[in-house]
Design an enzyme around this catalytic site. Structure first.
Site, PDB file in Angstrom:
ATOM      1  N   ASP A 156      12.443   1.406  -2.468  1.00  0.00           N
ATOM      2  CA  ASP A 156      13.067   2.689  -2.788  1.00  0.00           C
ATOM      3  C   ASP A 156      14.037   3.137  -1.721  1.00  0.00           C
ATOM      4  O   ASP A 156      14.005   2.655  -0.582  1.00  0.00           O
ATOM      5  CB  ASP A 156      11.982   3.771  -2.886  1.00  0.00           C
ATOM      6  N   ARG A 216       3.136   4.660  -1.422  1.00  0.00           N
ATOM      7  CA  ARG A 216       3.371   6.047  -1.002  1.00  0.00           C
ATOM      8  C   ARG A 216       2.368   7.006  -1.642  1.00  0.00           C
ATOM      9  O   ARG A 216       1.955   7.988  -1.023  1.00  0.00           O
ATOM     10  CB  ARG A 216       4.803   6.449  -1.319  1.00  0.00           C
ATOM     11  N   ARG A 268      11.965  -4.264  -5.651  1.00  0.00           N
ATOM     12  CA  ARG A 268      12.861  -3.209  -5.179  1.00  0.00           C
ATOM     13  C   ARG A 268      12.146  -2.451  -4.069  1.00  0.00           C
ATOM     14  O   ARG A 268      10.936  -2.271  -4.124  1.00  0.00           O
ATOM     15  CB  ARG A 268      13.136  -2.191  -6.275  1.00  0.00           C
TER      16      ARG A 268
END
Lengths: 247, 247
Positions: free
Chosen positions: B53, B199, B51
């Site tokens: 985000d 991140r 995935r």
């Protein structure tokens, strides 16, 4: 009264060009002047080095203002960037001579045009490049570009009657074409540009690159001094005003 | 049944991430599967390499589908790009082995993160870079990055309990930090990434670069195995999934 010189970057996608219009459409000058009004509490006109069309971007548009203020340039810059929408950024502010004029003092301007030349378009560069999946010969484009460099009458590459203001003679001092990673970047530097001149040049070079015109045909186009002699204009979103050079 | 491997580019700005959600929000997988339904006239599931985000971009996301069809890959690619919205592009389609699985067969992934580190933001790069006008020491960031390279438990850099699936041990094979023209680009390659790991790493390195943490503090953060030990997550829009490597 003090004169300030601004360097502006903008994403032209959501603007109807630089110049304020009577029809209340969103323009760069309009948004910029609205912020200047807020900062200086009076109406201030921003004079650009030239208009950019709807959808055209800028990394180095130059504008000047004349205003009665004690505010230092860096504070003006901060106040502008705090208030401007995210698609306009002030990159620099400096005090200029009272004789400085963003349009009339300009000596040369550089534009870039990006053609994305591969089989599939780009999601991340869709706003700043023109996608052309056809086969393009860069060497043919370069051969054609040679005829455009120098002092010429660019009437065939201007969209409206160029004789309005001093004729259609301009000097292109540089016309580079580079290809890298499927991107053809055309860089044009001249002492001035006629209306839609870069887009008409790029569109014509593209039609040379894809085979519609021979490179030598560009010489004849110039001599005809007729817009219909040259190729179609390339779309606005591949074009970016890179910088303006002053004396 | 045939298996096809897709390489996808997308501008994550207007998506709620890759994965289809029950709340009908716009997702990359959702838009992609809607196009596959149109092309193959049946429901086809697109399995991504992972995935991404909400707001995260991709230049090289990989997905696979399994479908009964005679359509050649280049025709599937054309049909997809004709029907997809402009912020998703299929860059390549190929026939894959029936054992190929975009997530489970992945060996390494590379992400890039762009920090725009200068006094003024960017209109043209606002969607793809994180603007940080503060002074950042790249050499401090590099010193800190060294502690993160290799086989480590990245629990402190994961946002949810990583022990759900095989623990938090991952191997970072590359963590480069380059600065050019006011842009700091961080490239991270690993055999797998935990939730928000890039991140959190970038955010922590930034806090080292701006002086909140010493470079050596990163070693202690790793040992603590506690998300609260490390720095804040950097925002999504600077992040891009560059490519996924398979055996």
């Amino acid at each position: 009264m003090r004169t300030f010189k601004f360097i502006l970057e903008y994403d032209g996608t959501d603007f109807n060009g630089w110049q304020v219009q009577t029809n209340a459409k969103r323009t760069v000058q309009g948004e910029f002047e609205a912020v200047l009004l807020k900062i200086f509490k009076r109406r201030v006109t921003a004079v650009g080095s030239g208009r950019t069309d709807s959808g055209v971007h800028a990394r180095g548009q130059v504008a000047h203002i004349r205003v009665e203020t004690d505010m230092p340039p860096d504070e003006i810059m901060r106040a502008c960037n705090y208030n401007l929408p995210r698609d306009i950024v002030v990159c620099a502010v400096s005090v200029a001579s009272s004789k400085f004029h963003a349009q009339l003092s300009a000596r040369r301007k550089t534009y870039s045009y990006v053609i994305l030349n591969r089989d599939f378009s780009s999601a991340l560069e869709r706003r700043t490049s023109y996608f052309v999946p056809r086969k393009i010969s860069v060497s043919r484009m370069r051969a054609a570009a040679k005829f455009l460099v120098g002092r010429k009458d660019f009437c065939s590459f201007a969209n409206v009657d160029p004789y309005h203001r001093g004729g259609a003679v301009r000097t292109i001092s540089r016309l580079d074409i580079k290809k890298r990673n499927g991107r053809i970047t055309i860089t044009v530097e001249a002492n001035g540009f006629l209306y839609k001149m870069v887009r008409n040049i790029v569109g014509t070079l593209l039609e040379v690159g894809t085979g519609r015109f021979k490179p030598e045909a560009v010489r004849g186009m110039l001599l005809k001094k007729d817009r219909r002699a040259a190729g179609l204009a390339a779309p606005a979103h591949g074009l970016c005003l890179e910088h303006v050079i002053y004396k």
